[in-house]
Design an enzyme around this catalytic site. Structure first.
Site, PDB file in Angstrom:
ATOM      1  N   ASP A  39       1.289  -0.961  -0.005  1.00  0.00           N
ATOM      2  CA  ASP A  39      -0.129   0.276  -0.469  1.00  0.00           C
ATOM      3  C   ASP A  39       0.510   1.755  -0.170  1.00  0.00           C
ATOM      4  O   ASP A  39       2.139   1.301   0.235  1.00  0.00           O
ATOM      5  CB  ASP A  39      -0.833   0.284   1.371  1.00  0.00           C
ATOM      6  CG  ASP A  39      -2.124   1.003   1.472  1.00  0.00           C
ATOM      7  OD1 ASP A  39      -1.994   2.072   0.932  1.00  0.00           O
ATOM      8  OD2 ASP A  39      -2.917   0.280   1.140  1.00  0.00           O
ATOM      9  N   ASN A  40       1.060   2.348  -0.785  1.00  0.00           N
ATOM     10  CA  ASN A  40       1.426   3.120  -0.719  1.00  0.00           C
ATOM     11  C   ASN A  40       0.675   4.503   0.233  1.00  0.00           C
ATOM     12  O   ASN A  40       1.283   5.693   0.509  1.00  0.00           O
ATOM     13  CB  ASN A  40       1.423   4.663  -2.478  1.00  0.00           C
ATOM     14  CG  ASN A  40       0.310   4.602  -2.296  1.00  0.00           C
ATOM     15  OD1 ASN A  40      -1.125   4.622  -1.662  1.00  0.00           O
ATOM     16  ND2 ASN A  40      -0.191   5.805  -3.990  1.00  0.00           N
ATOM     17  N   ASP A  64       3.890   1.618  -4.380  1.00  0.00           N
ATOM     18  CA  ASP A  64       3.159   2.758  -5.309  1.00  0.00           C
ATOM     19  C   ASP A  64       2.947   0.786  -6.190  1.00  0.00           C
ATOM     20  O   ASP A  64       3.811   1.487  -6.884  1.00  0.00           O
ATOM     21  CB  ASP A  64       3.131   3.530  -5.573  1.00  0.00           C
ATOM     22  CG  ASP A  64       2.555   4.447  -6.709  1.00  0.00           C
ATOM     23  OD1 ASP A  64       1.729   3.561  -7.232  1.00  0.00           O
ATOM     24  OD2 ASP A  64       2.776   5.628  -6.957  1.00  0.00           O
ATOM     25  N   LEU A  69       6.760  -4.622  -9.787  1.00  0.00           N
ATOM     26  CA  LEU A  69       6.823  -5.006  -8.548  1.00  0.00           C
ATOM     27  C   LEU A  69       7.345  -6.048  -8.184  1.00  0.00           C
ATOM     28  O   LEU A  69       6.778  -7.508  -8.859  1.00  0.00           O
ATOM     29  CB  LEU A  69       5.514  -5.194  -7.517  1.00  0.00           C
ATOM     30  CG  LEU A  69       5.488  -5.960  -5.617  1.00  0.00           C
ATOM     31  CD1 LEU A  69       6.151  -5.087  -5.300  1.00  0.00           C
ATOM     32  CD2 LEU A  69       4.040  -6.193  -4.845  1.00  0.00           C
ATOM     33  N   ARG A 112       4.133 -13.943 -14.158  1.00  0.00           N
ATOM     34  CA  ARG A 112       5.264 -14.566 -14.089  1.00  0.00           C
ATOM     35  C   ARG A 112       5.065 -15.663 -12.740  1.00  0.00           C
ATOM     36  O   ARG A 112       6.418 -16.952 -13.265  1.00  0.00           O
ATOM     37  CB  ARG A 112       6.176 -13.494 -13.638  1.00  0.00           C
ATOM     38  CG  ARG A 112       8.029 -14.185 -12.764  1.00  0.00           C
ATOM     39  CD  ARG A 112       9.003 -12.770 -12.670  1.00  0.00           C
ATOM     40  NE  ARG A 112       8.401 -11.940 -11.628  1.00  0.00           N
ATOM     41  CZ  ARG A 112       8.864 -12.613 -10.127  1.00  0.00           C
ATOM     42  NH1 ARG A 112       9.078 -13.686 -10.026  1.00  0.00           N
ATOM     43  NH2 ARG A 112       8.513 -12.033  -9.426  1.00  0.00           N
ATOM     44  N   TYR A 151     -12.475   7.022 -12.304  1.00  0.00           N
ATOM     45  CA  TYR A 151     -11.944   5.897 -11.272  1.00  0.00           C
ATOM     46  C   TYR A 151     -13.129   4.839 -12.232  1.00  0.00           C
ATOM     47  O   TYR A 151     -12.542   3.550 -13.194  1.00  0.00           O
ATOM     48  CB  TYR A 151     -12.888   6.516 -10.191  1.00  0.00           C
ATOM     49  CG  TYR A 151     -13.913   5.377  -9.864  1.00  0.00           C
ATOM     50  CD1 TYR A 151     -12.338   4.485  -8.487  1.00  0.00           C
ATOM     51  CD2 TYR A 151     -15.294   4.953  -9.243  1.00  0.00           C
ATOM     52  CE1 TYR A 151     -13.021   3.980  -7.547  1.00  0.00           C
ATOM     53  CE2 TYR A 151     -14.977   3.548  -8.432  1.00  0.00           C
ATOM     54  CZ  TYR A 151     -14.277   3.171  -7.620  1.00  0.00           C
ATOM     55  OH  TYR A 151     -14.437   1.275  -6.749  1.00  0.00           O
ATOM     56  N   TYR A 165      -5.575 -10.726 -20.071  1.00  0.00           N
ATOM     57  CA  TYR A 165      -4.861 -11.647 -19.723  1.00  0.00           C
ATOM     58  C   TYR A 165      -5.324 -12.717 -19.662  1.00  0.00           C
ATOM     59  O   TYR A 165      -4.280 -13.737 -19.922  1.00  0.00           O
ATOM     60  CB  TYR A 165      -4.119 -11.259 -18.497  1.00  0.00           C
ATOM     61  CG  TYR A 165      -2.903 -10.353 -18.571  1.00  0.00           C
ATOM     62  CD1 TYR A 165      -3.290  -9.458 -18.758  1.00  0.00           C
ATOM     63  CD2 TYR A 165      -1.927 -10.678 -18.775  1.00  0.00           C
ATOM     64  CE1 TYR A 165      -2.114  -8.166 -18.861  1.00  0.00           C
ATOM     65  CE2 TYR A 165      -0.648  -9.301 -18.407  1.00  0.00           C
ATOM     66  CZ  TYR A 165      -0.644  -8.666 -18.778  1.00  0.00           C
ATOM     67  OH  TYR A 165       0.412  -7.805 -18.965  1.00  0.00           O
ATOM     68  N   GLN A 168      -5.658 -14.342 -23.448  1.00  0.00           N
ATOM     69  CA  GLN A 168      -4.139 -14.153 -24.011  1.00  0.00           C
ATOM     70  C   GLN A 168      -3.152 -15.253 -23.053  1.00  0.00           C
ATOM     71  O   GLN A 168      -2.478 -15.663 -24.033  1.00  0.00           O
ATOM     72  CB  GLN A 168      -3.942 -13.297 -24.185  1.00  0.00           C
ATOM     73  CG  GLN A 168      -2.460 -12.253 -25.282  1.00  0.00           C
ATOM     74  CD  GLN A 168      -2.427 -10.991 -25.639  1.00  0.00           C
ATOM     75  OE1 GLN A 168      -3.126 -10.502 -25.254  1.00  0.00           O
ATOM     76  NE2 GLN A 168      -1.447 -11.093 -26.016  1.00  0.00           N
ATOM     77  N   THR A 181     -19.948  -0.455  -0.079  1.00  0.00           N
ATOM     78  CA  THR A 181     -20.102  -1.385   1.111  1.00  0.00           C
ATOM     79  C   THR A 181     -19.572  -0.082   1.973  1.00  0.00           C
ATOM     80  O   THR A 181     -19.003   0.877   1.968  1.00  0.00           O
ATOM     81  CB  THR A 181     -18.571  -2.087   0.416  1.00  0.00           C
ATOM     82  OG1 THR A 181     -19.119  -2.750  -0.415  1.00  0.00           O
ATOM     83  CG2 THR A 181     -18.308  -3.000   2.086  1.00  0.00           C
TER      84      THR A 181
END
Ligand code: NAD
Ligand code: UDP
Length: 323
Positions: A39-40, A64, A69, A112, A151, A165, A168, A181
């Site tokens: 989390d940033n 971020d 990552l 990956r 958004y 993804y 493919q 929520t």
């Protein structure tokens, strides 16, 4: 009821210091998993995960998601994204980047690792809907250039990426469309209607209804939602979503204000303010698909959930007043 995985997994939760993410992490830890929270802290807070500070299976990484990552995990829940209109409109370009670049980075990571990946999508993909209630096969009515578009369109594009993804690269995906929520750990100043009304009522300030208060929303208590997340993540590989997760009870904002006044015993008066641009007039999930494929439906009634949320904000405001 918490459900138990067969094996311990190492699970990444992006946006885990936020409102929903922190509850999800609690549940995953309860089930015996290891959790890495990324989390940033843009809208999330360390307060939401403070209680996990010394937990042996919990780790926090400030990062971020718009940047790549490189880590090793078995499963990914991608929740990172500001969710309240006030927050996501504060820096709209960053909001779109978080949804789109964040999705690309997390999908790349999942590819990956050959890891299963969950996306926190939203009822906002339906925009200001012309079909009511909203089923998953409704394509929506979204303004592509308005103040909510960063958004709405960001989340729509993220869904596109998830499905591409999947097609493919054969990635195992789980896409949830979350409806409004609420519950403990919502940010007290994020401008969302439930937190706004409760904080205003507890402080004896006027309760601000935007427009005439006839617009509707359906409010799901966070514990019910988290249960739906986990059922979706555990579902058969063929279940990709998108699947609506929300509480089909539908209330006008005027009804909600009255319930909050009742639940807090407040003497706050209701005031009416301008309706924000593109504010959806009605929203209610059709949850037939979640019932059928996940055997899921919410169990917490609005009055009950509001009571627990009022208790949370009562304590939070008192802690804030005493430093
Ligand atoms: P929240 O703002 O409390 O949590 C979002 C978290 O993401 C925060 O901790 C924030 O710091 C983090 N974050 C934001 N940008 C980031 C970035 N670039 N990198 C890393 N972390 C980042 O909101 P929430 O209500 O907990 O929502 C969680 C997810 O659920 C979001 O993706 C949101 O779009 C989705 N959702 C929520 C609702 C709702 O009613 N709460 C409805 C529909 C969808
Ligand atoms: N709203 C309101 N008063 C407030 C905050 C929000 O009447 O103080 C209204 C808002 O215009 C919208 C509804 O409550 O019609 C839900 O707003 P929120 O920002 O919680 O979520 P979203 O619009 O994204 O569903």
């Amino acid at each position: 009821m918490a459900r138990v995985y067969d094996n311990r997994k190492r699970i990444l939760v992006t946006g885990g210091a936020g409102f929903i993410g922190s509850h999800l992490i609690d549940r995953l830890l309860e089930q015996g998993h290891e959790v890495l929270c990324v989390d940033n802290l843009f809208t999330g807070t360390k307060r939401n995960i403070d209680h996990l500070h010394n937990h042996p299976r919990f780790e926090f990484m400030r990062h971020d998601v718009t940047f790549p990552l490189y880590i090793e995990v078995d499963e990914i829940y991608n929740l990172a994204c500001p969710a309240s209109p006030v927050h996501y409109q504060h820096d709209p370009v960053q909001t779109t980047k978080t949804s789109v670049h964040g999705a690309i980075n997390m999908l790349g990571l999942a590819k990956r690792l050959r890891a299963k990946i969950f996306q926190a999508s939203t009822s906002e993909v339906y925009g200001d809907p012309s079909v009511h209630p909203q089923p998953e096969d409704y394509w929506g009515h979204v303004n592509p250039i308005g103040p909510r578009s960063c958004y709405d369109e960001g989340k729509r594009c993220a869904e596109t990426l998830f499905f591409d993804y999947h097609r493919q690269h054969g990635l195992e995906i789980k896409v949830a469309r979350i409806f409004n929520t609420y519950g403990p750990r919502m940010h007290h100043a994020d401008g969302r209607v439930v937190s706004n009304f409760i904080v205003q009522a507890l402080r004896g300030e006027p309760i601000t209804i935007y427009g005439d208060g006839s617009q509707t929303r359906s409010f799901c208590y966070v514990d019910d939602l988290v249960d739906g997340f986990i059922r979706l993540m555990e579902s058969a590989t063929s279940v990709t979503g998108p699947v609506n997760l929300g509480n089909p009870g539908e209330f006008t904002m005027l009804e909600l204000a009255e319930k909050v006044i009742q639940s807090t015993g407040s003497s706050s008066k209701i005031v009416f303010q301008a309706l924000p641009q593109d504010d959806p007039k009605q929203r209610r999930p059709d949850i037939s698909l979640a019932k059928k494929t996940l055997d899921w439906e919410p169990t917490v009634a609005l009055d009950q959930g509001l009571g627990w949320t009022v208790d949370y904000f009562t304590k939070l405001l008192s802690d804030m007043a005493h430093g």
